[in-house]
Design a protein around this motif. Structure first.
Motif, PDB file in Angstrom:
ATOM      1  N   VAL A  57       0.844  -1.202   0.000  1.00 59.11           N
ATOM      2  CA  VAL A  57       0.000   0.000   0.000  1.00 59.11           C
ATOM      3  C   VAL A  57       0.876   1.247   0.000  1.00 59.11           C
ATOM      4  CG1 VAL A  57      -1.625   1.362   1.385  1.00 59.11           C
ATOM      5  CG2 VAL A  57      -1.992  -1.100   1.087  1.00 59.11           C
ATOM      6  N   SER A  58       1.877   1.268   0.865  1.00 61.71           N
ATOM      7  CA  SER A  58       2.778   2.425   0.951  1.00 61.71           C
ATOM      8  C   SER A  58       3.485   2.668  -0.374  1.00 61.71           C
ATOM      9  CB  SER A  58       3.807   2.211   2.058  1.00 61.71           C
ATOM     10  OG  SER A  58       3.188   2.151   3.330  1.00 61.71           O
ATOM     11  N   ASP A  59       3.988   1.605  -0.985  1.00 59.86           N
ATOM     12  CA  ASP A  59       4.703   1.736  -2.260  1.00 59.86           C
ATOM     13  C   ASP A  59       3.793   2.306  -3.349  1.00 59.86           C
ATOM     14  OD1 ASP A  59       6.941   0.692  -1.049  1.00 59.86           O
ATOM     15  OD2 ASP A  59       6.723  -1.311  -1.904  1.00 59.86           O
ATOM     16  N   ALA A  68       8.231  13.270  -4.224  1.00 61.37           N
ATOM     17  CA  ALA A  68       8.263  14.426  -3.314  1.00 61.37           C
ATOM     18  C   ALA A  68       7.286  14.234  -2.149  1.00 61.37           C
ATOM     19  CB  ALA A  68       7.915  15.705  -4.077  1.00 61.37           C
ATOM     20  N   PHE A  69       6.420  13.249  -2.259  1.00 61.00           N
ATOM     21  CA  PHE A  69       5.414  12.957  -1.232  1.00 61.00           C
ATOM     22  C   PHE A  69       6.095  12.373   0.005  1.00 61.00           C
ATOM     23  CE2 PHE A  69       2.133  10.066   0.553  1.00 61.00           C
ATOM     24  CZ  PHE A  69       1.087  10.961   0.705  1.00 61.00           C
ATOM     25  N   SER A  70       5.787  12.932   1.197  1.00 60.87           N
ATOM     26  CA  SER A  70       6.391  12.444   2.445  1.00 60.87           C
ATOM     27  C   SER A  70       5.560  11.291   2.994  1.00 60.87           C
ATOM     28  CB  SER A  70       6.474  13.566   3.488  1.00 60.87           C
ATOM     29  OG  SER A  70       6.928  13.039   4.723  1.00 60.87           O
ATOM     30  N   LEU A  71       6.029  10.081   2.733  1.00 55.95           N
ATOM     31  CA  LEU A  71       5.289   8.895   3.163  1.00 55.95           C
ATOM     32  C   LEU A  71       5.255   8.790   4.688  1.00 55.95           C
ATOM     33  CD1 LEU A  71       3.766   6.496   1.958  1.00 55.95           C
ATOM     34  CD2 LEU A  71       5.911   5.219   2.006  1.00 55.95           C
ATOM     35  N   ASN A  75       1.824   8.569   6.749  1.00 55.66           N
ATOM     36  CA  ASN A  75       1.493   7.433   7.620  1.00 55.66           C
ATOM     37  C   ASN A  75       1.154   7.889   9.032  1.00 55.66           C
ATOM     38  OD1 ASN A  75       1.783   5.496   5.623  1.00 55.66           O
ATOM     39  ND2 ASN A  75       3.939   5.140   6.059  1.00 55.66           N
ATOM     40  N   GLN A  76       1.884   8.866   9.541  1.00 55.10           N
ATOM     41  CA  GLN A  76       1.592   9.388  10.884  1.00 55.10           C
ATOM     42  C   GLN A  76       0.215  10.055  10.919  1.00 55.10           C
ATOM     43  OE1 GLN A  76       4.835  11.998  11.876  1.00 55.10           O
ATOM     44  NE2 GLN A  76       6.339  10.344  11.984  1.00 55.10           N
ATOM     45  N   MET A  77      -0.051  10.878   9.929  1.00 55.40           N
ATOM     46  CA  MET A  77      -1.333  11.592   9.883  1.00 55.40           C
ATOM     47  C   MET A  77      -2.503  10.633   9.686  1.00 55.40           C
ATOM     48  SD  MET A  77      -0.588  15.025   7.671  1.00 55.40           S
ATOM     49  CE  MET A  77      -2.302  15.470   7.758  1.00 55.40           C
ATOM     50  N   ILE A  81      -5.688   9.951  12.149  1.00 55.69           N
ATOM     51  CA  ILE A  81      -7.059  10.158  11.668  1.00 55.69           C
ATOM     52  C   ILE A  81      -7.868   8.872  11.804  1.00 55.69           C
ATOM     53  CG2 ILE A  81      -8.446  10.606   9.596  1.00 55.69           C
ATOM     54  CD1 ILE A  81      -6.132  12.509   8.712  1.00 55.69           C
ATOM     55  N   TRP A  82      -7.249   7.747  11.457  1.00 53.31           N
ATOM     56  CA  TRP A  82      -7.940   6.456  11.543  1.00 53.31           C
ATOM     57  C   TRP A  82      -8.345   6.143  12.982  1.00 53.31           C
ATOM     58  CZ3 TRP A  82      -6.826   1.727  13.949  1.00 53.31           C
ATOM     59  CH2 TRP A  82      -7.663   0.655  13.572  1.00 53.31           C
ATOM     60  N   ARG A  83      -7.424   6.322  13.909  1.00 56.07           N
ATOM     61  CA  ARG A  83      -7.741   5.997  15.312  1.00 56.07           C
ATOM     62  C   ARG A  83      -8.804   6.937  15.872  1.00 56.07           C
ATOM     63  NH1 ARG A  83      -2.788   3.902  14.690  1.00 56.07           N
ATOM     64  NH2 ARG A  83      -2.571   1.806  15.569  1.00 56.07           N
ATOM     65  N   ASP A  84      -8.746   8.199  15.506  1.00 54.84           N
ATOM     66  CA  ASP A  84      -9.787   9.135  15.941  1.00 54.84           C
ATOM     67  C   ASP A  84     -11.148   8.706  15.396  1.00 54.84           C
ATOM     68  OD1 ASP A  84      -7.945  10.661  17.284  1.00 54.84           O
ATOM     69  OD2 ASP A  84      -7.779  12.208  15.732  1.00 54.84           O
ATOM     70  N   TYR A  85     -11.160   8.278  14.129  1.00 54.62           N
ATOM     71  CA  TYR A  85     -12.420   7.891  13.494  1.00 54.62           C
ATOM     72  C   TYR A  85     -13.003   6.634  14.141  1.00 54.62           C
ATOM     73  CZ  TYR A  85     -15.837   6.640   9.931  1.00 54.62           C
ATOM     74  OH  TYR A  85     -16.999   6.311   9.288  1.00 54.62           O
ATOM     75  N   VAL A  86     -12.187   5.578  14.269  1.00 57.05           N
ATOM     76  CA  VAL A  86     -12.732   4.313  14.789  1.00 57.05           C
ATOM     77  C   VAL A  86     -13.014   4.392  16.284  1.00 57.05           C
ATOM     78  CG1 VAL A  86     -11.690   2.910  12.976  1.00 57.05           C
ATOM     79  CG2 VAL A  86     -10.417   3.291  15.106  1.00 57.05           C
ATOM     80  N   SER A  87     -12.340   5.296  17.006  1.00 54.19           N
ATOM     81  CA  SER A  87     -12.643   5.436  18.434  1.00 54.19           C
ATOM     82  C   SER A  87     -14.040   6.005  18.633  1.00 54.19           C
ATOM     83  CB  SER A  87     -11.607   6.327  19.116  1.00 54.19           C
ATOM     84  OG  SER A  87     -11.697   7.666  18.672  1.00 54.19           O
TER      85      SER A  87
END
Length: 228
Positions: A57-59, A68-71, A75-77, A81-87
């Motif tokens: 997925v990352s690749d 130029a995209f900061s992977l 991933n951190q963001m 966002i995912w944990r905030d959403y599923v919580s």
């Protein structure tokens, strides 16, 4: 046309998109994180990542967005966002899972989960969905050399269940997972999580089901009509 299953002595579940509707939550997190970084990840692109493991997925995201995209930042963001959403929303369990589980336990069929996710991530998702006590056998990414679409995870699952792979019903929702199940030699059921279904997965699988409720009916019919 009525689907008649071969003899089934065990059931192997995929997790993302098959038992849990995690993929929708991943897509939301990826798209929101990308948008905050000034990029757009279309729905069709996110859906093309279905069934792949984290590194793949990352690749693909990096290739899509450019070097130029900061992977790392993405991933951190997206993780936050995912944990905030599923919580707040939890993770939905796919339609028919509990009825299928009833059929499996009624006929004493061994079953397990085999996922490209790392064990810690899989356990977190199962807990958020309220299924943390369901799967006593769990096969995860770090237990095999090669992830799906290689067959390693399903072969390992068969070994742990002590059931020949040819008598294991493997349920998958993605082309990558179906490829792995077919290569492993299992009885492959395609239960698509995306609309329209992947024609390649339909062609490879032994059968296609509308949802897990559909699979539960097929399995109940097969087990109750099996010759003694």
């Amino acid at each position: 046309m009525k689907v008649v299953l071969p003899d089934v002595d065990a059931v192997i579940f995929d997790m993302d998109g098959l038992v849990l509707d995690t993929e929708t939550t991943y897509f939301i997190a990826w798209q929101q994180a990308a948008a905050q970084m000034g990029y757009v990840l279309p729905d069709a692109f996110c859906e093309s990542l279905s069934g792949l493991h984290f590194q793949q997925v990352s690749d693909m995201i990096l290739a899509y967005c450019g070097h130029a995209f900061s992977l790392d930042h993405f991933n951190q963001m997206s993780g936050k966002i995912w944990r905030d959403y599923v919580s707040h929303h939890g993770i939905p369990v796919k339609n028919g899972f509990f009825n299928l589980l009833d059929v499996i336990t009624q006929f004493n069929l061994p079953f397990c989960l085999a996922t490209n996710s790392l064990r810690a991530n899989a356990l977190e998702c199962l807990d958020l969905a309220g299924l943390n006590a369901i799967f006593t056998t769990l096969v995860t990414r770090e237990m095999c050399v090669n992830p799906k679409p290689a067959p390693d995870l399903f072969i390992k699952a068969s070994e742990l269940l002590t059931v020949p792979i040819g008598r294991c019903l493997i349920l998958e929702d993605s082309f990558s997972g179906v490829m792995a199940a077919v290569q492993a030699g299992g009885i492959t059921g395609y239960v698509p999580s995306q609309v329209p279904p992947d024609k390649r997965a339909e062609f490879l699988a032994d059968f296609k089901a509308t949802d897990l409720e559909d699979v539960s009916r097929m399995l109940a019919y097969k087990v109750t009509t099996r010759p003694l």
